[in-house]
Design a protein around this motif. Structure first.
Motif, PDB file in Angstrom:
ATOM      1  N   ASP A 254     -19.437  25.538  40.695  1.00 54.53           N
ATOM      2  CA  ASP A 254     -19.793  24.723  41.854  1.00 54.53           C
ATOM      3  C   ASP A 254     -21.209  25.096  42.285  1.00 54.53           C
ATOM      4  OD1 ASP A 254     -19.959  23.236  44.150  1.00 54.53           O
ATOM      5  OD2 ASP A 254     -18.442  24.367  45.266  1.00 54.53           O
ATOM      6  N   ARG A 255     -22.098  24.115  42.338  1.00 53.54           N
ATOM      7  CA  ARG A 255     -23.487  24.381  42.707  1.00 53.54           C
ATOM      8  C   ARG A 255     -23.679  24.601  44.201  1.00 53.54           C
ATOM      9  NH1 ARG A 255     -27.631  20.345  41.343  1.00 53.54           N
ATOM     10  NH2 ARG A 255     -28.953  22.075  41.967  1.00 53.54           N
TER      11      ARG A 255
ATOM     12  N   ALA B 185     -26.319  26.344  49.291  1.00 56.79           N
ATOM     13  CA  ALA B 185     -26.119  26.843  50.657  1.00 56.79           C
ATOM     14  C   ALA B 185     -26.929  28.107  50.905  1.00 56.79           C
ATOM     15  CB  ALA B 185     -24.639  27.097  50.912  1.00 56.79           C
ATOM     16  N   GLN B 186     -27.056  28.942  49.891  1.00 59.50           N
ATOM     17  CA  GLN B 186     -27.831  30.170  50.035  1.00 59.50           C
ATOM     18  C   GLN B 186     -29.293  29.856  50.334  1.00 59.50           C
ATOM     19  OE1 GLN B 186     -27.428  32.902  46.752  1.00 59.50           O
ATOM     20  NE2 GLN B 186     -29.076  34.223  47.461  1.00 59.50           N
ATOM     21  N   SER B 187     -29.851  28.873  49.627  1.00 57.00           N
ATOM     22  CA  SER B 187     -31.238  28.482  49.874  1.00 57.00           C
ATOM     23  C   SER B 187     -31.384  27.859  51.264  1.00 57.00           C
ATOM     24  CB  SER B 187     -31.700  27.475  48.816  1.00 57.00           C
ATOM     25  OG  SER B 187     -31.848  28.090  47.557  1.00 57.00           O
ATOM     26  N   PHE B 188     -30.430  27.007  51.627  1.00 54.47           N
ATOM     27  CA  PHE B 188     -30.472  26.350  52.932  1.00 54.47           C
ATOM     28  C   PHE B 188     -30.339  27.380  54.052  1.00 54.47           C
ATOM     29  CE2 PHE B 188     -28.310  23.021  55.853  1.00 54.47           C
ATOM     30  CZ  PHE B 188     -29.529  22.644  56.376  1.00 54.47           C
ATOM     31  N   ARG B 189     -29.509  28.389  53.833  1.00 59.62           N
ATOM     32  CA  ARG B 189     -29.315  29.446  54.832  1.00 59.62           C
ATOM     33  C   ARG B 189     -30.595  30.265  55.014  1.00 59.62           C
ATOM     34  NH1 ARG B 189     -25.489  31.509  52.557  1.00 59.62           N
ATOM     35  NH2 ARG B 189     -23.825  30.396  53.673  1.00 59.62           N
ATOM     36  N   SER B 190     -31.243  30.589  53.903  1.00 60.66           N
ATOM     37  CA  SER B 190     -32.495  31.351  53.984  1.00 60.66           C
ATOM     38  C   SER B 190     -33.552  30.553  54.746  1.00 60.66           C
ATOM     39  CB  SER B 190     -33.005  31.674  52.576  1.00 60.66           C
ATOM     40  OG  SER B 190     -32.110  32.541  51.915  1.00 60.66           O
ATOM     41  N   PHE B 191     -33.580  29.240  54.481  1.00 63.11           N
ATOM     42  CA  PHE B 191     -34.525  28.387  55.183  1.00 63.11           C
ATOM     43  C   PHE B 191     -34.226  28.364  56.688  1.00 63.11           C
ATOM     44  CE2 PHE B 191     -35.214  24.286  57.214  1.00 63.11           C
ATOM     45  CZ  PHE B 191     -36.606  24.205  57.146  1.00 63.11           C
ATOM     46  N   ALA B 192     -32.963  28.152  57.048  1.00 68.67           N
ATOM     47  CA  ALA B 192     -32.582  28.082  58.463  1.00 68.67           C
ATOM     48  C   ALA B 192     -32.881  29.386  59.180  1.00 68.67           C
ATOM     49  CB  ALA B 192     -31.096  27.728  58.583  1.00 68.67           C
ATOM     50  N   GLN B 193     -32.646  30.486  58.489  1.00 71.02           N
ATOM     51  CA  GLN B 193     -32.936  31.800  59.080  1.00 71.02           C
ATOM     52  C   GLN B 193     -34.421  31.942  59.373  1.00 71.02           C
ATOM     53  OE1 GLN B 193     -30.399  34.398  59.517  1.00 71.02           O
ATOM     54  NE2 GLN B 193     -32.024  35.158  60.859  1.00 71.02           N
TER      55      GLN B 193
ATOM     56  N   LEU C  74     -24.376  19.654  53.775  1.00 74.85           N
ATOM     57  CA  LEU C  74     -24.297  20.933  54.466  1.00 74.85           C
ATOM     58  C   LEU C  74     -24.979  20.712  55.812  1.00 74.85           C
ATOM     59  CD1 LEU C  74     -25.398  23.405  51.636  1.00 74.85           C
ATOM     60  CD2 LEU C  74     -23.069  22.965  52.439  1.00 74.85           C
ATOM     61  N   THR C  75     -24.276  20.960  56.889  1.00 75.55           N
ATOM     62  CA  THR C  75     -24.814  20.637  58.208  1.00 75.55           C
ATOM     63  C   THR C  75     -24.924  21.883  59.074  1.00 75.55           C
ATOM     64  OG1 THR C  75     -23.718  18.481  58.058  1.00 75.55           O
ATOM     65  CG2 THR C  75     -24.586  19.121  60.201  1.00 75.55           C
ATOM     66  N   TYR C  76     -26.114  22.072  59.629  1.00 79.05           N
ATOM     67  CA  TYR C  76     -26.391  23.212  60.487  1.00 79.05           C
ATOM     68  C   TYR C  76     -26.503  22.742  61.931  1.00 79.05           C
ATOM     69  CZ  TYR C  76     -28.958  27.239  62.395  1.00 79.05           C
ATOM     70  OH  TYR C  76     -29.365  28.309  63.153  1.00 79.05           O
ATOM     71  N   ASP C  77     -25.676  23.299  62.789  1.00 82.38           N
ATOM     72  CA  ASP C  77     -25.717  22.982  64.220  1.00 82.38           C
ATOM     73  C   ASP C  77     -26.895  23.743  64.825  1.00 82.38           C
ATOM     74  OD1 ASP C  77     -25.338  22.566  66.887  1.00 82.38           O
ATOM     75  OD2 ASP C  77     -23.225  23.149  66.918  1.00 82.38           O
ATOM     76  N   LEU C  78     -27.908  23.004  65.256  1.00 87.45           N
ATOM     77  CA  LEU C  78     -29.117  23.643  65.761  1.00 87.45           C
ATOM     78  C   LEU C  78     -28.886  24.382  67.069  1.00 87.45           C
ATOM     79  CD1 LEU C  78     -31.534  20.739  64.891  1.00 87.45           C
ATOM     80  CD2 LEU C  78     -31.583  23.014  63.875  1.00 87.45           C
TER      81      LEU C  78
ATOM     82  N   GLY D 295     -14.852  21.185  55.588  1.00 84.61           N
ATOM     83  CA  GLY D 295     -14.664  22.611  55.805  1.00 84.61           C
ATOM     84  C   GLY D 295     -15.934  23.289  56.262  1.00 84.61           C
ATOM     85  N   GLU D 296     -15.993  24.601  56.058  1.00 81.97           N
ATOM     86  CA  GLU D 296     -17.143  25.381  56.467  1.00 81.97           C
ATOM     87  C   GLU D 296     -17.550  26.364  55.379  1.00 81.97           C
ATOM     88  OE1 GLU D 296     -16.107  27.293  60.132  1.00 81.97           O
ATOM     89  OE2 GLU D 296     -16.670  25.551  61.338  1.00 81.97           O
ATOM     90  N   ILE D 297     -18.825  26.730  55.397  1.00 81.97           N
ATOM     91  CA  ILE D 297     -19.340  27.791  54.532  1.00 81.97           C
ATOM     92  C   ILE D 297     -19.902  28.862  55.450  1.00 81.97           C
ATOM     93  CG2 ILE D 297     -20.977  28.419  52.723  1.00 81.97           C
ATOM     94  CD1 ILE D 297     -20.883  25.635  51.692  1.00 81.97           C
ATOM     95  N   ASP D 298     -19.359  30.070  55.359  1.00 79.80           N
ATOM     96  CA  ASP D 298     -19.804  31.113  56.272  1.00 79.80           C
ATOM     97  C   ASP D 298     -21.070  31.804  55.767  1.00 79.80           C
ATOM     98  OD1 ASP D 298     -19.076  33.007  54.325  1.00 79.80           O
ATOM     99  OD2 ASP D 298     -17.162  33.488  55.293  1.00 79.80           O
ATOM    100  N   ASN D 299     -21.497  32.804  56.508  1.00 82.35           N
ATOM    101  CA  ASN D 299     -22.754  33.491  56.204  1.00 82.35           C
ATOM    102  C   ASN D 299     -22.725  34.211  54.858  1.00 82.35           C
ATOM    103  OD1 ASN D 299     -25.420  34.096  57.519  1.00 82.35           O
ATOM    104  ND2 ASN D 299     -24.770  36.193  57.089  1.00 82.35           N
ATOM    105  N   ASP D 300     -21.524  34.492  54.348  1.00 81.45           N
ATOM    106  CA  ASP D 300     -21.385  35.163  53.059  1.00 81.45           C
ATOM    107  C   ASP D 300     -21.160  34.187  51.908  1.00 81.45           C
ATOM    108  OD1 ASP D 300     -21.624  37.769  54.163  1.00 81.45           O
ATOM    109  OD2 ASP D 300     -19.540  37.658  54.835  1.00 81.45           O
ATOM    110  N   GLY D 301     -21.177  32.890  52.216  1.00 82.10           N
ATOM    111  CA  GLY D 301     -21.025  31.888  51.167  1.00 82.10           C
ATOM    112  C   GLY D 301     -19.605  31.501  50.858  1.00 82.10           C
TER     113      GLY D 301
END
Length: 278
Positions: free
Chosen positions: A206-207, A212-220, A266-270, A118-124
């Motif tokens: 669910d952790r 994902a929040q930490s990973f999102r902040s890093f990617a940003q 969790l995979t981020y499309d660069l 599935g997917e995790i959006d910007n709002d988690g």
């Protein structure tokens, strides 16, 4: 969502962030090894059903190796006492990558069982569906595991803050690996037991949303994307590596004597952001 629940959630995040700022988060050094070993032998071992604890004979050696390779990070209180630790690193060795993905995360190999795509959006929010599967040759992997926080310091946001600090510390290494290998995606690999997976993906307990929040902040911060960040999320049936504490071999127990859980990605499309790093 009920407005009362929203308010309580925001308050809990605020208080956790306030507490988290009272601690320091750093790369572990050789001076930290005795305290880390004592922490593992007296407290972390009590959570052996949730985290990986190697046999007693190998604990010091494994710690020394992790510290030497700059893979171990620690959280300390204002007295300088270690209250939590985490292993986090970018996987650069192909043999190690194969071992982690096949034997621990179990997203590769002959008998993989994907339990969520599935997917995790910007709002988690997690949406189950069909997310693109990885081509490991085009992916840079970051692995995290072995998280532990002393019971009396839990609920203060320490683990999340330590994840943030650890990712920031290895940011340049991650970007270099992406550039040198011309990676098209960046994946965050981790394992969770059923006790840390919630009743369903994204539910209480669910952790993954926190990770994902930490990973999102890093990617940003690292890639400065122009669009909202969405991760592909995959879960695979797996087992937490478990060991006989008195074993003379550094070999995990078979699955039927281990704790059931999930290997997660969790995979981020660069996308175009990858081109900007070239």
């Amino acid at each position: 969502m009920n407005i009362k629940i929203i308010i309580l959630t925001l308050l809990s995040v605020y208080y956790a962030s306030s507490f988290a700022s009272e601690y320091s988060y750093n790369l572990a050094t050789t001076k930290d090894i005795p305290a880390l070993l004592e922490l593992i032998n007296t407290q972390a071992i009590l959570d052996a059903d949730k985290i990986v604890i190697v046999p007693e004979k190998f604990r010091s050696l494994c710690l020394e190796s992790a510290v030497e390779k700059k893979r171990m990070f620690v959280a300390k209180d204002n007295q300088g006492t270690i209250v939590g630790y985490k292993k986090l690193f970018v996987i650069t060795d192909p043999t190690e990558q194969h071992d982690i993905l096949v034997n621990e995360i179990r997203c590769m190999g002959e008998d993989i069982r994907c339990t969520l795509s599935g997917e995790i959006d910007n709002d988690g929010h997690i949406t189950e569906g069909t997310a693109a599967l990885l081509n490991s040759a085009d992916t840079t992997y970051v692995y995290t595991g072995g998280d532990f926080t002393i019971a009396t310091h839990r609920g203060h946001g320490i683990n999340s803050a330590l994840t943030d600090a650890s990712l920031t510390h290895i940011k340049d290494q991650i970007k270099t690996h992406i550039k040198e290998n011309k990676s098209r995606s960046l994946a965050f690999a981790y394992g969770i037991t059923r006790a840390n997976a919630g009743e369903r993906p994204g539910a209480y307990g669910d952790r993954t949303p926190s990770i994902a929040q930490s990973f999102r902040s890093f990617a940003q911060d690292a890639f400065n994307p122009t669009k909202a960040i969405t991760f592909a999320h995959h879960r695979y049936q797996a087992f937490k590596p478990s060991f006989d504490p008195s074993s003379q071999e550094l070999r995990p127990l078979p699955d039927n004597k281990s704790i059931e859980g999930f290997g997660c990605l969790l995979t981020y499309d660069l996308g175009e952001n990858n081109e900007q790093q070239a």
